[in-house]
Scaffold this active site. Structure first.
Site, PDB file in Angstrom:
ATOM      1  N   ARG A   1      41.012  45.256   0.282  1.00 50.58           N
ATOM      2  CA  ARG A   1      40.446  45.790   1.515  1.00 50.58           C
ATOM      3  C   ARG A   1      41.468  46.719   2.156  1.00 50.58           C
ATOM      4  O   ARG A   1      42.649  46.400   2.171  1.00 50.58           O
ATOM      5  CB  ARG A   1      40.137  44.635   2.488  1.00 50.58           C
ATOM      6  CG  ARG A   1      38.759  44.056   2.319  1.00 50.58           C
ATOM      7  CD  ARG A   1      38.565  42.782   3.094  1.00 50.58           C
ATOM      8  NE  ARG A   1      38.938  42.839   4.518  1.00 50.58           N
ATOM      9  CZ  ARG A   1      38.718  41.855   5.385  1.00 50.58           C
ATOM     10  NH1 ARG A   1      38.124  40.752   4.986  1.00 50.58           N
ATOM     11  NH2 ARG A   1      39.090  41.961   6.652  1.00 50.58           N
TER      12      ARG A   1
ATOM     13  N   ARG B   1      46.839  43.824  12.677  1.00 49.99           N
ATOM     14  CA  ARG B   1      45.756  42.869  12.973  1.00 49.99           C
ATOM     15  C   ARG B   1      46.332  41.594  13.589  1.00 49.99           C
ATOM     16  O   ARG B   1      45.747  41.021  14.510  1.00 49.99           O
ATOM     17  CB  ARG B   1      44.970  42.542  11.689  1.00 49.99           C
ATOM     18  CG  ARG B   1      44.144  43.728  11.212  1.00 49.99           C
ATOM     19  CD  ARG B   1      43.658  43.544   9.787  1.00 49.99           C
ATOM     20  NE  ARG B   1      42.683  42.476   9.639  1.00 49.99           N
ATOM     21  CZ  ARG B   1      42.424  41.871   8.476  1.00 49.99           C
ATOM     22  NH1 ARG B   1      43.084  42.211   7.383  1.00 49.99           N
ATOM     23  NH2 ARG B   1      41.532  40.921   8.422  1.00 49.99           N
TER      24      ARG B   1
HETATM   25  P1  AMP Z   1      37.467  40.118   9.930  1.00 54.82           P
HETATM   26  O1  AMP Z   1      36.754  40.203   8.631  1.00 54.82           O
HETATM   27  O2  AMP Z   1      36.880  39.109  10.880  1.00 54.82           O
HETATM   28  O3  AMP Z   1      38.972  39.977   9.763  1.00 54.82           O
HETATM   29  O4  AMP Z   1      37.242  41.525  10.655  1.00 54.82           O
HETATM   30  C1  AMP Z   1      37.682  42.735  10.078  1.00 54.82           C
HETATM   31  C2  AMP Z   1      37.691  43.845  11.109  1.00 54.82           C
HETATM   32  O5  AMP Z   1      36.369  44.021  11.646  1.00 54.82           O
HETATM   33  C3  AMP Z   1      38.560  43.590  12.342  1.00 54.82           C
HETATM   34  O6  AMP Z   1      39.923  43.928  12.112  1.00 54.82           O
HETATM   35  C4  AMP Z   1      37.900  44.520  13.358  1.00 54.82           C
HETATM   36  O7  AMP Z   1      38.229  45.881  13.108  1.00 54.82           O
HETATM   37  C5  AMP Z   1      36.423  44.346  13.019  1.00 54.82           C
HETATM   38  N1  AMP Z   1      35.836  43.217  13.777  1.00 54.82           N
HETATM   39  C6  AMP Z   1      35.346  42.048  13.273  1.00 54.82           C
HETATM   40  N2  AMP Z   1      34.885  41.248  14.253  1.00 54.82           N
HETATM   41  C7  AMP Z   1      35.109  41.920  15.412  1.00 54.82           C
HETATM   42  C8  AMP Z   1      34.880  41.616  16.782  1.00 54.82           C
HETATM   43  N3  AMP Z   1      34.360  40.448  17.164  1.00 54.82           N
HETATM   44  N4  AMP Z   1      35.236  42.551  17.703  1.00 54.82           N
HETATM   45  C9  AMP Z   1      35.770  43.736  17.342  1.00 54.82           C
HETATM   46  N5  AMP Z   1      36.036  44.069  16.076  1.00 54.82           N
HETATM   47  C10 AMP Z   1      35.706  43.189  15.098  1.00 54.82           C
END
Ligand code: AMP
Length: 222
Positions: A157, A168
């Site tokens: 990714r 992050r």
């Molecule tokens: P994750 O798979 O949950 O680690 O999410 C990957 C990316 O998606 C994050 O780094 C954000 O860019 C975006 N993202 C996911 N969930 C959210 C959220 N609740 N609010 C804002 N951005 C999100």
């Protein structure tokens, strides 16, 4: 019943969310998955979210909240649902409480030290075709670079590159304290040790779920 999974990227929220979903028959809603799917399909939402996601930044609160609001209206969420990756800041907590205040909540933070996270995420690979997740050190595919399940090619990714992972984690640390304080005040917060096997971590979560919801949930099925 609303299960909210908090935890830094790479803490295992996705895997634990799937395990809870399977055992307790609740849908798992991952905002990251929904956004990645939108990017893959090049929808307007995907195009709007892509730059923020690849930089490790949060996508606009209202956009993400409206995705969740739409999803939880569906019939399969009536008895409850699992949120993985939402809410990500205190504004999203408030948006969530505005959109649905009918569910009894339980909130888990899956806690894993930063150096473990960096190792886990930079060695994570996903199948570009079916989304299966591998780790080139702890759970490699049988043939390097090829998905065991569908033969698709494995990719990293964009946001699992070391510099983006650091960003992050920084975003997570900046936002999480206020969220945790809020849920502690509501008396629904539990911190879970996220180290150990998936099964060990799941047992810690499951025992709390059964304890808290024993009269309300269908007996978990084997
Ligand atoms: P994750 O798979 O949950 O680690 O999410 C990957 C990316 O998606 C994050 O780094 C954000 O860019 C975006 N993202 C996911 N969930 C959210 C959220 N609740 N609010 C804002 N951005 C999100």
């Amino acid at each position: 019943m609303r299960v909210i999974l908090l935890g830094p990227p790479g803490s295992g929220k996705g895997t634990q969310g799937e395990m809870i979903a399977k055992k307790f028959h609740l849908p798992r809603i991952s905002t990251g998955d929904i956004l990645r799917e939108a990017i893959k399909k090049e929808t307007p939402l995907g195009l709007a979210a892509k730059a923020e996601m690849s930089a490790g930044h949060l996508v606009n609160d209202e956009i993400v909240a409206s995705l969740v609001a739409e999803r939880i209206k569906k019939a399969d969420c009536k008895q409850g649902y699992i949120l993985d990756g939402f809410p990500r800041n205190i504004n999203q907590v408030r948006l969530l409480e505005k959109m649905d205040n009918s569910q009894e909540e339980i909130v888990f933070e899956i806690s894993v030290p930063e150096e473990v996270i960096l190792d886990r995420l930079t060695s994570r690979r996903i199948c570009s075709s079916c989304g299966a997740v591998y780790n080139i050190i702890t759970s490699p595919p049988q043939r390097p670079g090829i998905c065991d399940l569908c033969g698709g090619s494995l990719i990293q990714r964009d946001d699992d590159r070391a510099e983006v992972v650091r960003e992050r984690l920084r975003v997570y640390e900046a936002e999480i304290k206020e969220i945790i304080d809020h849920y502690k005040e509501k008396g629904v917060f539990y911190r879970i040790n996220g180290q150990g096997t998936f099964e060990e971590v799941f047992q810690r979560i499951e025992s709390l779920l059964v304890l808290k919801f024993k009269t309300k949930i269908n007996q978990p099925k084997e």
